[in-house]
Design an enzyme around this catalytic site. Structure first.
Site, PDB file in Angstrom:
ATOM      1  CE  LYS A  11     -15.660   6.343   2.054  1.00  0.00           C
ATOM      2  NZ  LYS A  11     -14.341   6.789   2.502  1.00  0.00           N
ATOM      3  CG  ASN A  12     -13.519   7.895  -1.125  1.00  0.00           C
ATOM      4  OD1 ASN A  12     -13.895   8.102   0.035  1.00  0.00           O
ATOM      5  ND2 ASN A  12     -12.999   6.750  -1.493  1.00  0.00           N
ATOM      6  NE  ARG A  81      -4.995   9.102   4.954  1.00  0.00           N
ATOM      7  CZ  ARG A  81      -3.706   9.116   5.272  1.00  0.00           C
ATOM      8  NH1 ARG A  81      -3.323   8.893   6.504  1.00  0.00           N
ATOM      9  NH2 ARG A  81      -2.793   9.356   4.367  1.00  0.00           N
ATOM     10  CB  CYS A 105     -10.355   1.938   7.052  1.00  0.00           C
ATOM     11  SG  CYS A 105     -12.113   2.195   6.842  1.00  0.00           S
ATOM     12  NE  ARG A 110      -5.179   5.002   5.122  1.00  0.00           N
ATOM     13  CZ  ARG A 110      -6.518   5.078   5.042  1.00  0.00           C
ATOM     14  NH1 ARG A 110      -7.238   4.393   5.876  1.00  0.00           N
ATOM     15  NH2 ARG A 110      -7.105   5.868   4.151  1.00  0.00           N
ATOM     16  N   PRO A 111       0.413   6.925   6.845  1.00  0.00           N
ATOM     17  CG  PRO A 111       2.404   6.685   5.650  1.00  0.00           C
ATOM     18  CD  PRO A 111       1.142   5.953   6.024  1.00  0.00           C
ATOM     19  CB  ILE A 112      -0.086  12.646   6.762  1.00  0.00           C
ATOM     20  CG1 ILE A 112       0.504  13.110   8.101  1.00  0.00           C
ATOM     21  CG2 ILE A 112      -1.449  12.006   6.974  1.00  0.00           C
ATOM     22  CD1 ILE A 112      -0.323  14.208   8.765  1.00  0.00           C
ATOM     23  CG  ASP A 113       5.333  10.152   4.227  1.00  0.00           C
ATOM     24  OD1 ASP A 113       4.165   9.673   4.259  1.00  0.00           O
ATOM     25  OD2 ASP A 113       6.212   9.707   3.488  1.00  0.00           O
ATOM     26  CG  ASP A 294     -11.338   2.069  -1.801  1.00  0.00           C
ATOM     27  OD1 ASP A 294     -11.608   3.250  -2.070  1.00  0.00           O
ATOM     28  OD2 ASP A 294     -10.397   1.741  -1.054  1.00  0.00           O
ATOM     29  CB  ILE A 316      -3.051   0.598  -2.797  1.00  0.00           C
ATOM     30  CG1 ILE A 316      -3.289   0.477  -4.304  1.00  0.00           C
ATOM     31  CG2 ILE A 316      -3.183   2.042  -2.317  1.00  0.00           C
ATOM     32  CD1 ILE A 316      -2.394   1.326  -5.181  1.00  0.00           C
ATOM     33  NE  ARG A 386     -15.424   5.589   8.530  1.00  0.00           N
ATOM     34  CZ  ARG A 386     -14.097   5.629   8.462  1.00  0.00           C
ATOM     35  NH1 ARG A 386     -13.379   4.646   8.958  1.00  0.00           N
ATOM     36  NH2 ARG A 386     -13.477   6.647   7.882  1.00  0.00           N
TER      37      ARG A 386
HETATM   38  C1  EPZ Z   1      -8.079   7.564  -0.425  1.00  0.00           C
HETATM   39  O1  EPZ Z   1      -7.368   7.346   0.780  1.00  0.00           O
HETATM   40  C2  EPZ Z   1      -9.474   6.987  -0.184  1.00  0.00           C
HETATM   41  N1  EPZ Z   1     -10.115   7.705   0.923  1.00  0.00           N
HETATM   42  C3  EPZ Z   1      -9.368   5.500   0.152  1.00  0.00           C
HETATM   43  O2  EPZ Z   1     -10.708   5.002   0.271  1.00  0.00           O
HETATM   44  C4  EPZ Z   1      -8.682   4.782  -1.007  1.00  0.00           C
HETATM   45  O3  EPZ Z   1      -8.502   3.429  -0.659  1.00  0.00           O
HETATM   46  C5  EPZ Z   1      -7.317   5.436  -1.275  1.00  0.00           C
HETATM   47  O4  EPZ Z   1      -7.485   6.854  -1.517  1.00  0.00           O
HETATM   48  C6  EPZ Z   1      -6.617   4.824  -2.486  1.00  0.00           C
HETATM   49  O5  EPZ Z   1      -7.429   4.982  -3.616  1.00  0.00           O
HETATM   50  C7  EPZ Z   1     -10.718   8.886   0.665  1.00  0.00           C
HETATM   51  O6  EPZ Z   1     -10.701   9.384  -0.454  1.00  0.00           O
HETATM   52  C8  EPZ Z   1     -11.414   9.556   1.817  1.00  0.00           C
HETATM   53  P1  EPZ Z   1      -3.573   7.439  -0.498  1.00  0.00           P
HETATM   54  P2  EPZ Z   1      -5.917   8.050   1.003  1.00  0.00           P
HETATM   55  O7  EPZ Z   1      -3.019   8.667   0.128  1.00  0.00           O
HETATM   56  O8  EPZ Z   1      -5.948   9.414   0.443  1.00  0.00           O
HETATM   57  C9  EPZ Z   1       0.492   5.768   1.250  1.00  0.00           C
HETATM   58  C10 EPZ Z   1     -12.492   3.888   1.270  1.00  0.00           C
HETATM   59  O9  EPZ Z   1     -12.696   2.693   1.522  1.00  0.00           O
HETATM   60  N2  EPZ Z   1       0.732   7.155   1.711  1.00  0.00           N
HETATM   61  O10 EPZ Z   1      -3.714   7.384  -1.986  1.00  0.00           O
HETATM   62  O11 EPZ Z   1      -5.551   7.874   2.425  1.00  0.00           O
HETATM   63  C11 EPZ Z   1      -0.588   5.089   2.079  1.00  0.00           C
HETATM   64  O12 EPZ Z   1      -0.037   4.559   3.258  1.00  0.00           O
HETATM   65  C12 EPZ Z   1     -11.137   4.493   1.544  1.00  0.00           C
HETATM   66  O13 EPZ Z   1     -13.342   4.665   0.760  1.00  0.00           O
HETATM   67  C13 EPZ Z   1       1.965   7.475   2.284  1.00  0.00           C
HETATM   68  O14 EPZ Z   1       2.853   6.631   2.409  1.00  0.00           O
HETATM   69  O15 EPZ Z   1      -5.006   7.111   0.105  1.00  0.00           O
HETATM   70  C14 EPZ Z   1      -1.101   4.027   1.160  1.00  0.00           C
HETATM   71  O16 EPZ Z   1      -0.278   2.897   1.236  1.00  0.00           O
HETATM   72  C15 EPZ Z   1     -10.176   3.514   2.175  1.00  0.00           C
HETATM   73  N3  EPZ Z   1       2.167   8.748   2.717  1.00  0.00           N
HETATM   74  C16 EPZ Z   1      -0.977   4.678  -0.225  1.00  0.00           C
HETATM   75  O17 EPZ Z   1      -0.050   5.762  -0.069  1.00  0.00           O
HETATM   76  C17 EPZ Z   1       1.199   9.725   2.604  1.00  0.00           C
HETATM   77  O18 EPZ Z   1       1.469  10.884   3.002  1.00  0.00           O
HETATM   78  C18 EPZ Z   1      -2.293   5.188  -0.778  1.00  0.00           C
HETATM   79  O19 EPZ Z   1      -2.735   6.194   0.059  1.00  0.00           O
HETATM   80  C19 EPZ Z   1      -0.036   9.369   2.027  1.00  0.00           C
HETATM   81  C20 EPZ Z   1      -0.247   8.083   1.582  1.00  0.00           C
END
Ligand code: EPZ
Length: 404
Positions: A11-12, A81, A105, A110-113, A294, A316, A386
Protein backbone atom coordinates in the site's frame (compact mmCIF):
# COMPACT_ATOMS: atom_id res chain seq x y z
CA UNK A 1 -2.62 -21.61 12.56
CA UNK A 2 -1.14 -23.60 9.72
CA UNK A 3 -1.07 -22.56 6.10
CA UNK A 4 0.34 -20.42 3.33
CA UNK A 5 -0.67 -16.94 2.21
CA UNK A 6 0.62 -14.82 -0.66
CA UNK A 7 1.48 -11.28 0.46
CA UNK A 8 -0.25 -8.49 -1.49
CA UNK A 9 1.48 -5.51 -3.09
CA UNK A 10 2.58 -2.69 -0.81
CA UNK A 11 0.00 0.00 0.00
CA UNK A 12 2.66 2.50 1.03
CA UNK A 13 4.60 1.99 -2.19
CA UNK A 14 1.53 2.02 -4.45
CA UNK A 15 0.05 5.30 -3.15
CA UNK A 16 3.02 7.64 -3.82
CA UNK A 17 3.61 5.86 -7.16
CA UNK A 18 0.01 6.53 -8.15
CA UNK A 19 0.53 10.18 -7.25
CA UNK A 20 3.75 10.15 -9.33
CA UNK A 21 1.84 8.88 -12.37
CA UNK A 22 0.33 12.36 -12.85
CA UNK A 23 3.84 13.61 -13.70
CA UNK A 24 3.80 11.43 -16.82
CA UNK A 25 1.88 12.82 -19.84
CA UNK A 26 0.93 9.33 -20.97
CA UNK A 27 0.31 5.79 -19.72
CA UNK A 28 1.77 4.19 -16.58
CA UNK A 29 1.25 0.50 -15.88
CA UNK A 30 1.48 -0.29 -12.19
CA UNK A 31 1.56 -4.07 -11.69
CA UNK A 32 0.84 -6.07 -8.49
CA UNK A 33 -1.14 -3.12 -7.16
CA UNK A 34 -3.10 -4.00 -4.00
CA UNK A 35 -6.89 -3.79 -4.41
CA UNK A 36 -7.53 -1.86 -1.21
CA UNK A 37 -9.80 1.08 -0.47
CA UNK A 38 -6.97 3.62 -0.15
CA UNK A 39 -5.90 2.76 -3.73
CA UNK A 40 -9.52 3.06 -4.88
CA UNK A 41 -9.72 6.46 -3.19
CA UNK A 42 -6.50 7.63 -4.89
CA UNK A 43 -7.89 6.42 -8.26
CA UNK A 44 -11.02 8.54 -7.72
CA UNK A 45 -8.83 11.59 -7.12
CA UNK A 46 -6.80 10.88 -10.27
CA UNK A 47 -9.99 10.54 -12.32
CA UNK A 48 -11.32 13.82 -10.87
CA UNK A 49 -8.32 15.72 -12.33
CA UNK A 50 -8.65 14.14 -15.77
CA UNK A 51 -6.69 10.86 -15.61
CA UNK A 52 -8.12 7.67 -17.10
CA UNK A 53 -7.73 4.74 -14.70
CA UNK A 54 -8.41 1.09 -15.55
CA UNK A 55 -7.74 -2.22 -13.79
CA UNK A 56 -6.71 -5.50 -15.36
CA UNK A 57 -6.67 -7.95 -12.44
CA UNK A 58 -3.89 -6.49 -10.23
CA UNK A 59 -2.46 -4.25 -12.93
CA UNK A 60 -3.52 -0.62 -12.78
CA UNK A 61 -3.25 1.54 -15.90
CA UNK A 62 -3.18 5.32 -15.40
CA UNK A 63 -3.32 7.58 -18.47
CA UNK A 64 -2.39 11.09 -17.32
CA UNK A 65 -2.10 12.56 -20.82
CA UNK A 66 -4.69 15.20 -20.12
CA UNK A 67 -4.54 16.37 -16.53
CA UNK A 68 -6.92 19.30 -16.75
CA UNK A 69 -7.85 20.17 -13.16
CA UNK A 70 -5.79 20.75 -10.06
CA UNK A 71 -8.47 21.38 -7.48
CA UNK A 72 -8.74 18.11 -5.58
CA UNK A 73 -12.10 16.73 -4.37
CA UNK A 74 -12.61 17.24 -0.63
CA UNK A 75 -14.58 13.99 -0.27
CA UNK A 76 -11.58 11.82 -1.16
CA UNK A 77 -8.68 14.03 -0.05
CA UNK A 78 -9.94 14.16 3.54
CA UNK A 79 -10.24 10.36 3.66
CA UNK A 80 -6.54 9.58 3.57
CA UNK A 81 -3.15 11.02 4.32
CA UNK A 82 -1.44 10.08 1.06
CA UNK A 83 -3.57 12.55 -0.95
CA UNK A 84 -0.98 15.10 0.22
CA UNK A 85 1.51 13.57 -2.26
CA UNK A 86 -0.50 15.07 -5.07
CA UNK A 87 0.75 18.51 -4.04
CA UNK A 88 4.30 17.78 -5.13
CA UNK A 89 3.28 15.65 -8.08
CA UNK A 90 0.70 18.04 -9.56
CA UNK A 91 3.04 21.02 -9.24
CA UNK A 92 5.14 19.29 -11.84
CA UNK A 93 2.23 19.70 -14.27
CA UNK A 94 0.25 22.73 -13.02
CA UNK A 95 1.14 26.11 -11.58
CA UNK A 96 -1.46 25.90 -8.83
CA UNK A 97 -2.97 23.08 -6.73
CA UNK A 98 -5.85 23.39 -4.26
CA UNK A 99 -6.68 20.69 -1.75
CA UNK A 100 -8.15 20.22 1.69
CA UNK A 101 -5.85 19.26 4.51
CA UNK A 102 -5.38 15.52 4.10
CA UNK A 103 -7.20 13.00 6.30
CA UNK A 104 -5.69 9.81 7.60
CA UNK A 105 -5.71 7.39 10.52
CA UNK A 106 -6.27 8.90 13.98
CA UNK A 107 -2.88 7.82 15.32
CA UNK A 108 -1.74 11.20 16.54
CA UNK A 109 -0.94 14.62 15.09
CA UNK A 110 -0.51 14.56 11.32
CA UNK A 111 0.90 18.04 10.46
CA UNK A 112 2.39 18.80 7.04
CA UNK A 113 4.81 21.56 8.07
CA UNK A 114 7.85 19.58 6.88
CA UNK A 115 6.17 19.00 3.49
CA UNK A 116 5.40 22.73 3.07
CA UNK A 117 8.86 23.87 4.18
CA UNK A 118 10.46 21.57 1.60
CA UNK A 119 8.14 22.71 -1.21
CA UNK A 120 8.81 26.35 -0.29
CA UNK A 121 12.54 25.76 -0.81
CA UNK A 122 11.67 24.53 -4.33
CA UNK A 123 9.92 27.81 -5.18
CA UNK A 124 6.40 26.96 -4.04
CA UNK A 125 4.17 29.55 -2.33
CA UNK A 126 1.19 28.47 -0.27
CA UNK A 127 -1.76 29.98 1.49
CA UNK A 128 -4.24 28.35 3.81
CA UNK A 129 -7.87 29.36 4.27
CA UNK A 130 -9.43 27.36 7.09
CA UNK A 131 -8.95 23.78 6.00
CA UNK A 132 -8.11 24.52 2.36
CA UNK A 133 -4.57 24.81 1.11
CA UNK A 134 -3.55 26.44 -2.16
CA UNK A 135 0.00 25.91 -3.39
CA UNK A 136 1.38 27.69 -6.45
CA UNK A 137 4.65 28.16 -8.25
CA UNK A 138 6.03 30.18 -11.13
CA UNK A 139 8.79 27.69 -11.79
CA UNK A 140 10.10 24.83 -9.69
CA UNK A 141 13.72 25.50 -8.84
CA UNK A 142 16.17 22.87 -7.53
CA UNK A 143 17.42 23.53 -3.96
CA UNK A 144 19.20 22.07 -0.94
CA UNK A 145 16.69 20.72 1.62
CA UNK A 146 17.60 19.37 5.05
CA UNK A 147 14.70 17.52 6.71
CA UNK A 148 14.38 18.16 10.49
CA UNK A 149 12.82 14.68 10.79
CA UNK A 150 12.98 11.81 8.25
CA UNK A 151 9.30 12.15 7.34
CA UNK A 152 8.28 9.51 4.78
CA UNK A 153 5.58 11.65 3.18
CA UNK A 154 7.61 14.84 3.14
CA UNK A 155 10.56 13.03 1.52
CA UNK A 156 8.20 11.64 -1.14
CA UNK A 157 6.56 15.04 -1.75
CA UNK A 158 9.93 16.75 -2.20
CA UNK A 159 11.08 14.08 -4.66
CA UNK A 160 7.84 14.43 -6.64
CA UNK A 161 8.26 18.21 -6.90
CA UNK A 162 12.00 18.06 -7.69
CA UNK A 163 12.09 15.60 -10.61
CA UNK A 164 10.88 18.21 -13.15
CA UNK A 165 12.37 21.25 -11.38
CA UNK A 166 15.09 23.32 -13.02
CA UNK A 167 18.53 22.42 -11.73
CA UNK A 168 19.68 20.11 -8.98
CA UNK A 169 18.07 19.27 -5.64
CA UNK A 170 19.94 17.71 -2.72
CA UNK A 171 17.74 16.21 0.01
CA UNK A 172 19.46 15.37 3.30
CA UNK A 173 18.00 13.85 6.46
CA UNK A 174 15.61 11.85 4.23
CA UNK A 175 13.45 8.89 5.21
CA UNK A 176 15.01 5.55 4.18
CA UNK A 177 11.83 3.43 4.04
CA UNK A 178 11.71 0.95 1.10
CA UNK A 179 8.71 2.86 -0.24
CA UNK A 180 11.03 5.82 -0.98
CA UNK A 181 13.26 3.56 -3.09
CA UNK A 182 10.20 2.12 -4.84
CA UNK A 183 8.98 5.63 -5.75
CA UNK A 184 12.44 6.57 -7.05
CA UNK A 185 12.68 3.35 -9.10
CA UNK A 186 9.31 4.11 -10.71
CA UNK A 187 10.40 7.69 -11.51
CA UNK A 188 13.80 6.54 -12.87
CA UNK A 189 12.00 4.02 -15.10
CA UNK A 190 10.16 7.07 -16.49
CA UNK A 191 13.40 8.99 -17.10
CA UNK A 192 14.00 10.89 -13.85
CA UNK A 193 17.59 11.49 -12.68
CA UNK A 194 17.79 10.38 -9.03
CA UNK A 195 20.53 8.83 -6.91
CA UNK A 196 21.01 7.95 -3.25
CA UNK A 197 17.51 6.67 -2.53
CA UNK A 198 17.46 4.42 0.52
CA UNK A 199 20.19 6.49 2.15
CA UNK A 200 19.74 9.72 4.09
CA UNK A 201 20.81 11.83 1.10
CA UNK A 202 19.08 11.91 -2.27
CA UNK A 203 20.32 13.92 -5.27
CA UNK A 204 17.87 14.80 -8.05
CA UNK A 205 18.71 16.48 -11.33
CA UNK A 206 15.60 17.99 -12.90
CA UNK A 207 14.63 16.76 -16.38
CA UNK A 208 12.37 18.28 -19.02
CA UNK A 209 9.81 15.52 -19.20
CA UNK A 210 9.02 12.00 -18.03
CA UNK A 211 7.90 9.22 -20.35
CA UNK A 212 5.43 6.34 -20.24
CA UNK A 213 6.57 3.51 -17.99
CA UNK A 214 5.61 0.45 -16.02
CA UNK A 215 6.54 -0.83 -12.59
CA UNK A 216 5.86 -3.89 -10.44
CA UNK A 217 4.92 -3.01 -6.86
CA UNK A 218 6.90 -4.95 -4.25
CA UNK A 219 5.16 -7.03 -1.55
CA UNK A 220 3.82 -5.26 1.51
CA UNK A 221 6.27 -5.56 4.42
CA UNK A 222 3.62 -4.40 6.93
CA UNK A 223 0.98 -6.89 5.79
CA UNK A 224 3.64 -9.64 5.90
CA UNK A 225 4.68 -8.45 9.36
CA UNK A 226 1.06 -8.46 10.52
CA UNK A 227 0.64 -12.13 9.55
CA UNK A 228 4.05 -13.05 10.95
CA UNK A 229 3.10 -11.54 14.31
CA UNK A 230 -0.29 -13.29 14.23
CA UNK A 231 1.52 -16.68 14.11
CA UNK A 232 3.80 -15.48 16.91
CA UNK A 233 0.76 -14.58 19.05
CA UNK A 234 -1.59 -17.46 18.24
CA UNK A 235 1.02 -20.19 17.64
CA UNK A 236 1.35 -22.61 14.72
CA UNK A 237 3.21 -22.18 11.47
CA UNK A 238 2.88 -20.32 8.19
CA UNK A 239 4.60 -19.67 4.89
CA UNK A 240 4.35 -15.99 3.90
CA UNK A 241 4.80 -16.20 0.14
CA UNK A 242 6.71 -13.31 -1.42
CA UNK A 243 7.21 -11.62 1.95
CA UNK A 244 10.06 -9.08 1.45
CA UNK A 245 12.40 -10.60 4.08
CA UNK A 246 15.17 -8.11 3.30
CA UNK A 247 12.84 -5.30 4.48
CA UNK A 248 11.70 -7.12 7.64
CA UNK A 249 14.87 -7.70 9.62
CA UNK A 250 13.68 -5.83 12.73
CA UNK A 251 10.39 -7.70 13.06
CA UNK A 252 12.04 -11.07 12.31
CA UNK A 253 14.66 -10.37 14.94
CA UNK A 254 12.00 -9.68 17.61
CA UNK A 255 10.03 -12.78 16.56
CA UNK A 256 13.20 -14.90 16.98
CA UNK A 257 13.83 -13.37 20.41
CA UNK A 258 10.26 -14.30 21.41
CA UNK A 259 10.80 -17.97 20.56
CA UNK A 260 9.70 -18.36 16.94
CA UNK A 261 11.72 -20.29 14.37
CA UNK A 262 12.06 -18.40 11.09
CA UNK A 263 13.52 -19.47 7.79
CA UNK A 264 13.98 -17.08 4.88
CA UNK A 265 13.48 -18.92 1.61
CA UNK A 266 13.92 -17.57 -1.90
CA UNK A 267 10.22 -16.81 -2.28
CA UNK A 268 9.13 -15.93 1.22
CA UNK A 269 9.40 -16.42 4.98
CA UNK A 270 8.51 -19.57 6.94
CA UNK A 271 7.62 -19.02 10.60
CA UNK A 272 6.82 -21.61 13.28
CA UNK A 273 5.98 -20.97 16.93
CA UNK A 274 5.05 -23.99 18.97
CA UNK A 275 7.08 -23.34 22.08
CA UNK A 276 6.41 -20.97 24.98
CA UNK A 277 6.32 -17.32 23.84
CA UNK A 278 8.93 -15.24 25.66
CA UNK A 279 8.69 -11.52 26.32
CA UNK A 280 11.11 -9.43 24.18
CA UNK A 281 11.45 -6.98 27.11
CA UNK A 282 11.31 -3.38 25.85
CA UNK A 283 10.74 -2.62 22.14
CA UNK A 284 10.85 0.90 20.69
CA UNK A 285 9.36 1.82 17.31
CA UNK A 286 11.85 3.58 15.07
CA UNK A 287 12.19 4.92 11.53
CA UNK A 288 13.37 2.35 8.99
CA UNK A 289 15.22 0.03 9.35
CA UNK A 290 14.12 -0.05 13.01
CA UNK A 291 10.98 -1.78 14.27
CA UNK A 292 8.11 -0.19 12.27
CA UNK A 293 5.42 1.87 14.03
CA UNK A 294 2.83 0.21 11.76
CA UNK A 295 3.44 -3.12 13.52
CA UNK A 296 3.25 -1.64 17.03
CA UNK A 297 -0.38 -2.56 17.69
CA UNK A 298 -0.04 -6.17 16.42
CA UNK A 299 3.07 -6.62 18.58
CA UNK A 300 1.11 -5.54 21.67
CA UNK A 301 -1.08 -8.63 21.18
CA UNK A 302 1.91 -10.97 20.91
CA UNK A 303 3.46 -9.37 24.01
CA UNK A 304 0.22 -10.02 25.93
CA UNK A 305 0.61 -13.76 25.26
CA UNK A 306 4.30 -13.95 26.17
CA UNK A 307 5.84 -15.13 29.46
CA UNK A 308 7.19 -12.07 31.31
CA UNK A 309 6.59 -8.32 31.38
CA UNK A 310 6.96 -6.24 28.21
CA UNK A 311 7.07 -2.58 27.29
CA UNK A 312 6.47 -0.97 23.90
CA UNK A 313 7.58 2.61 23.29
CA UNK A 314 5.97 4.47 20.36
CA UNK A 315 8.51 7.05 19.23
CA UNK A 316 6.98 8.07 15.87
CA UNK A 317 3.34 9.07 16.50
CA UNK A 318 1.97 10.78 19.61
CA UNK A 319 -1.39 9.06 19.68
CA UNK A 320 -1.02 5.49 18.51
CA UNK A 321 -2.25 3.64 21.62
CA UNK A 322 -6.00 4.22 21.10
CA UNK A 323 -6.52 0.56 20.32
CA UNK A 324 -5.43 -0.41 23.88
CA UNK A 325 -8.91 0.63 25.16
CA UNK A 326 -10.52 -2.05 22.98
CA UNK A 327 -7.76 -4.59 23.65
CA UNK A 328 -8.25 -4.11 27.40
CA UNK A 329 -11.92 -4.94 26.97
CA UNK A 330 -10.60 -8.38 25.93
CA UNK A 331 -8.71 -8.63 29.24
CA UNK A 332 -5.29 -7.60 27.91
CA UNK A 333 -4.55 -5.31 30.91
CA UNK A 334 -2.27 -2.88 29.00
CA UNK A 335 -1.17 0.17 30.99
CA UNK A 336 -0.29 3.27 28.93
CA UNK A 337 1.91 5.98 30.37
CA UNK A 338 2.78 8.69 27.81
CA UNK A 339 4.54 7.05 24.90
CA UNK A 340 4.97 3.70 26.65
CA UNK A 341 2.61 0.73 26.97
CA UNK A 342 3.27 -1.88 29.68
CA UNK A 343 2.01 -5.47 29.58
CA UNK A 344 2.18 -8.17 32.26
CA UNK A 345 2.03 -11.12 29.84
CA UNK A 346 0.30 -14.55 29.71
CA UNK A 347 -3.10 -12.89 29.49
CA UNK A 348 -6.21 -15.01 28.94
CA UNK A 349 -8.05 -13.00 26.30
CA UNK A 350 -11.85 -13.12 26.22
CA UNK A 351 -13.79 -12.68 22.99
CA UNK A 352 -16.26 -9.79 22.80
CA UNK A 353 -17.52 -7.07 20.42
CA UNK A 354 -14.80 -4.51 19.69
CA UNK A 355 -14.52 -1.55 17.30
CA UNK A 356 -11.62 -0.77 15.00
CA UNK A 357 -10.78 2.95 14.97
CA UNK A 358 -7.86 2.89 12.50
CA UNK A 359 -6.09 0.55 10.13
CA UNK A 360 -3.33 -1.23 12.06
CA UNK A 361 -5.19 -1.17 15.37
CA UNK A 362 -8.03 -2.91 13.55
CA UNK A 363 -5.65 -5.64 12.37
CA UNK A 364 -4.41 -6.03 15.96
CA UNK A 365 -8.00 -6.58 17.16
CA UNK A 366 -8.38 -9.42 14.63
CA UNK A 367 -5.15 -11.01 15.90
CA UNK A 368 -6.41 -10.65 19.49
CA UNK A 369 -9.61 -12.39 18.42
CA UNK A 370 -7.55 -15.32 17.11
CA UNK A 371 -5.92 -15.65 20.55
CA UNK A 372 -9.09 -15.15 22.61
CA UNK A 373 -11.56 -17.64 24.04
CA UNK A 374 -14.99 -17.40 22.44
CA UNK A 375 -16.10 -15.22 19.56
CA UNK A 376 -14.75 -11.72 18.85
CA UNK A 377 -16.64 -9.41 16.49
CA UNK A 378 -14.45 -6.59 15.10
CA UNK A 379 -16.67 -3.71 13.93
CA UNK A 380 -15.67 -0.87 11.52
CA UNK A 381 -14.02 -3.35 9.19
CA UNK A 382 -13.68 -0.57 6.60
CA UNK A 383 -10.66 0.74 8.48
CA UNK A 384 -8.90 -2.61 7.97
CA UNK A 385 -9.90 -2.77 4.31
CA UNK A 386 -7.94 0.47 3.75
CA UNK A 387 -4.69 -1.51 3.85
CA UNK A 388 -5.53 -5.26 3.68
CA UNK A 389 -7.08 -6.64 0.47
CA UNK A 390 -9.06 -9.25 2.43
CA UNK A 391 -7.84 -10.03 5.94
CA UNK A 392 -10.50 -12.74 6.42
CA UNK A 393 -9.49 -14.47 3.16
CA UNK A 394 -5.84 -14.35 4.23
CA UNK A 395 -6.43 -15.64 7.75
CA UNK A 396 -8.60 -18.43 6.34
CA UNK A 397 -5.63 -19.44 4.19
CA UNK A 398 -3.62 -19.58 7.41
CA UNK A 399 -6.43 -21.78 8.80
CA UNK A 400 -7.11 -19.30 11.55
CA UNK A 401 -10.68 -19.25 12.76
CA UNK A 402 -11.73 -15.97 11.15
CA UNK A 403 -15.00 -15.29 9.29
CA UNK A 404 -17.02 -12.43 7.82
C1 EPZ B 1 3.79 7.13 6.33
O1 EPZ B 1 2.96 8.12 6.90
C2 EPZ B 1 2.91 5.89 6.21
N1 EPZ B 1 1.76 6.18 5.34
C3 EPZ B 1 2.41 5.48 7.60
O2 EPZ B 1 1.67 4.26 7.43
C4 EPZ B 1 3.61 5.20 8.49
O3 EPZ B 1 3.15 4.91 9.79
C5 EPZ B 1 4.52 6.44 8.52
O4 EPZ B 1 4.90 6.81 7.17
C6 EPZ B 1 5.79 6.20 9.33
O5 EPZ B 1 6.50 5.13 8.76
C7 EPZ B 1 1.94 6.09 4.00
O6 EPZ B 1 3.03 5.83 3.51
C8 EPZ B 1 0.73 6.34 3.14
P1 EPZ B 1 5.68 10.60 8.49
P2 EPZ B 1 3.47 9.67 6.95
O7 EPZ B 1 5.55 11.84 7.69
O8 EPZ B 1 4.18 9.99 5.70
C9 EPZ B 1 5.52 13.85 11.92
C10 EPZ B 1 -0.14 2.81 7.66
O9 EPZ B 1 -0.64 2.24 8.64
N2 EPZ B 1 5.43 14.84 10.82
O10 EPZ B 1 6.95 9.81 8.40
O11 EPZ B 1 2.32 10.51 7.35
C11 EPZ B 1 4.22 13.07 12.07
O12 EPZ B 1 3.30 13.80 12.85
C12 EPZ B 1 0.27 4.26 7.75
O13 EPZ B 1 0.09 2.25 6.55
C13 EPZ B 1 5.47 16.20 11.13
O14 EPZ B 1 5.59 16.59 12.29
O15 EPZ B 1 4.50 9.59 8.16
C14 EPZ B 1 4.66 11.81 12.73
O16 EPZ B 1 4.75 12.00 14.12
C15 EPZ B 1 -0.06 4.87 9.09
N3 EPZ B 1 5.37 17.10 10.11
C16 EPZ B 1 6.06 11.58 12.14
O17 EPZ B 1 6.47 12.84 11.61
C17 EPZ B 1 5.23 16.71 8.80
O18 EPZ B 1 5.17 17.59 7.91
C18 EPZ B 1 6.10 10.52 11.06
O19 EPZ B 1 5.33 10.97 10.01
C19 EPZ B 1 5.18 15.33 8.52
C20 EPZ B 1 5.29 14.41 9.54
Amino acid sequence: MCGEVRIQGSKNAALPILAASVLIPGMSRIANCPRISDVTCMCRILESIGCRVTWEKHDLFVDASSVRRSCLPQEYVTRMRSSVMLMGALLGRCEEVTLDYPGGCVIGDRPIDIHLAALKKLGVFYEQRENVLTVRRKKLQGAGIEFPFPSVGATENAILAAVLAEGETLLTGCAREPEISALCSFLKNAGACIEGEGTGSIRIRGVEKLCETEYVIESDRIVAGTYLISVLAAGGEAFLKEAPAEQMEAVCRIAGQMGARLETWEDGIFIKRNKELISPGKVKTLVYPGFPTDLQSPLLVAMSQAEGESCLEESIFNGRFKVTEELNRMNMDIKVRGREAFLSGKRRLMGTNVLAQELRGGAALVIAGLCAEGITIVGNRHFIDRGYEDIVRDFRKLRAQAGN
